[in-house]
Design a protein around this motif. Structure first.
Motif, PDB file in Angstrom:
ATOM      1  N   HIS A  61       0.835  -1.206   0.000  1.00 33.33           N
ATOM      2  CA  HIS A  61       0.000   0.000   0.000  1.00 33.33           C
ATOM      3  C   HIS A  61       0.871   1.258   0.000  1.00 33.33           C
ATOM      4  CE1 HIS A  61      -3.721  -2.127   0.113  1.00 33.33           C
ATOM      5  NE2 HIS A  61      -3.425  -2.730   1.241  1.00 33.33           N
ATOM      6  N   HIS A  70       2.108   1.768  -3.494  1.00 32.45           N
ATOM      7  CA  HIS A  70       1.027   2.209  -4.389  1.00 32.45           C
ATOM      8  C   HIS A  70       0.631   3.660  -4.086  1.00 32.45           C
ATOM      9  CE1 HIS A  70      -2.056   1.605  -7.334  1.00 32.45           C
ATOM     10  NE2 HIS A  70      -3.019   1.874  -6.493  1.00 32.45           N
ATOM     11  N   GLN A  71       0.643   4.022  -2.816  1.00 31.99           N
ATOM     12  CA  GLN A  71       0.344   5.413  -2.442  1.00 31.99           C
ATOM     13  C   GLN A  71       1.377   6.353  -3.047  1.00 31.99           C
ATOM     14  OE1 GLN A  71       0.073   5.463   1.860  1.00 31.99           O
ATOM     15  NE2 GLN A  71      -1.254   3.663   1.772  1.00 31.99           N
ATOM     16  N   HIS A  72       2.633   5.926  -3.024  1.00 33.71           N
ATOM     17  CA  HIS A  72       3.706   6.724  -3.606  1.00 33.71           C
ATOM     18  C   HIS A  72       3.459   6.933  -5.102  1.00 33.71           C
ATOM     19  CE1 HIS A  72       7.725   8.346  -4.189  1.00 33.71           C
ATOM     20  NE2 HIS A  72       7.915   7.462  -5.156  1.00 33.71           N
ATOM     21  N   LEU A  95       0.567   9.313  -5.568  1.00 31.12           N
ATOM     22  CA  LEU A  95       0.978  10.674  -5.211  1.00 31.12           C
ATOM     23  C   LEU A  95       1.825  11.278  -6.333  1.00 31.12           C
ATOM     24  CD1 LEU A  95       0.869  12.900  -3.121  1.00 31.12           C
ATOM     25  CD2 LEU A  95       2.873  11.892  -2.024  1.00 31.12           C
ATOM     26  N   ASN A 105      -5.975   3.863  -1.679  1.00 28.84           N
ATOM     27  CA  ASN A 105      -4.686   4.539  -1.779  1.00 28.84           C
ATOM     28  C   ASN A 105      -4.751   5.852  -2.547  1.00 28.84           C
ATOM     29  OD1 ASN A 105      -2.951   2.652  -0.327  1.00 28.84           O
ATOM     30  ND2 ASN A 105      -3.607   1.229  -1.907  1.00 28.84           N
ATOM     31  N   PRO A 127      -4.546   9.559  -2.724  1.00 29.36           N
ATOM     32  CA  PRO A 127      -3.755  10.351  -1.776  1.00 29.36           C
ATOM     33  C   PRO A 127      -4.562  10.896  -0.591  1.00 29.36           C
ATOM     34  CG  PRO A 127      -3.034  10.836  -3.975  1.00 29.36           C
ATOM     35  CD  PRO A 127      -4.247   9.929  -4.123  1.00 29.36           C
ATOM     36  N   TYR A 155      -5.881   6.590   2.807  1.00 30.02           N
ATOM     37  CA  TYR A 155      -5.335   5.566   3.718  1.00 30.02           C
ATOM     38  C   TYR A 155      -4.977   6.218   5.050  1.00 30.02           C
ATOM     39  CZ  TYR A 155      -2.255   1.685   5.237  1.00 30.02           C
ATOM     40  OH  TYR A 155      -1.665   0.645   5.925  1.00 30.02           O
ATOM     41  N   GLN A 156      -4.300   7.361   4.973  1.00 34.44           N
ATOM     42  CA  GLN A 156      -3.852   8.058   6.178  1.00 34.44           C
ATOM     43  C   GLN A 156      -5.036   8.546   7.015  1.00 34.44           C
ATOM     44  OE1 GLN A 156      -2.749   8.498   3.067  1.00 34.44           O
ATOM     45  NE2 GLN A 156      -0.604   7.856   3.223  1.00 34.44           N
TER      46      GLN A 156
END
Length: 182
Positions: A88, A91-93, A96, A166, A168, A171-172
């Motif tokens: 994850h 994938h987030q990277h 982004l 994911n 941007p 998830y956070q």
């Protein structure tokens, strides 16, 4: 007898096919592989909201093929992506980077993400193009607001498996759940 030019063309085509196959995305994961809807032993509905999944925990059995029906009841585009925390994060990277490159500008994020072809019947192995970026991960589906998507997966024994959005910041903000495999 074939002409020299047709031999060269055939040789070039063969080399291209070998190169393409060598760089094709791998669709085998430690936690399983894409499945066929006809082989699913059950269907699990998952609600994608702003910013949550319901349910937050899913229980599956090793070897089981599950058909996930993903209902986006939110006002934002959301993703249902299977993987571990490290996958994850990677994938987030990537997502982004897409946003930073302007493919997902804040004002256009939802329109651009929605244009990715992650429809009800996900086409594993077929490149889905959106603003010049392929997004054809077989373990992932993007679902537009008010729409329904589908992912079919055959699970292998694994631990630490999550499903997450994911896009941007999602998830956070807590848009992640756990998959427990028996």
């Amino acid at each position: 007898m074939p002409s020299r030019s047709s031999v060269l063309i055939c040789s070039a085509l063969a080399a291209f096919c070998q190169l393409a196959q060598a760089h094709a995305p791998a669709h085998a994961f430690a936690f399983g592989a894409p499945g066929k809807a006809s082989e699913a032993t059950r269907t699990v509905e998952v609600t994608l909201g702003d910013i949550y999944f319901a349910p937050k925990v899913l229980q599956v059995k090793a070897g089981e093929t599950v058909r996930f029906v993903l209902k986006n009841e939110g006002k934002l585009v959301h993703e249902f992506n299977l993987g571990d925390a490290q996958m994850h994060a990677q994938h987030q990277h990537e997502m982004l980077e897409m946003q930073n490159a302007g493919a997902m500008a804040e004002s256009a994020q939802h329109a651009n993400m929605a244009s990715m072809d992650h429809g009800v019947e996900m086409s594993h192995g077929e490149a889905n193009q959106a603003v010049g970026m392929a997004h054809d991960d077989p373990n992932s589906v993007l679902v537009q607001p008010g729409q329904t998507g589908e992912l079919v997966w055959t699970f292998a024994q694994a631990s630490g498996l999550q499903f997450a959005c994911n896009v941007p910041g999602h998830y956070q903000a807590g848009m992640v759940g756990e998959i427990r495999i028996d």
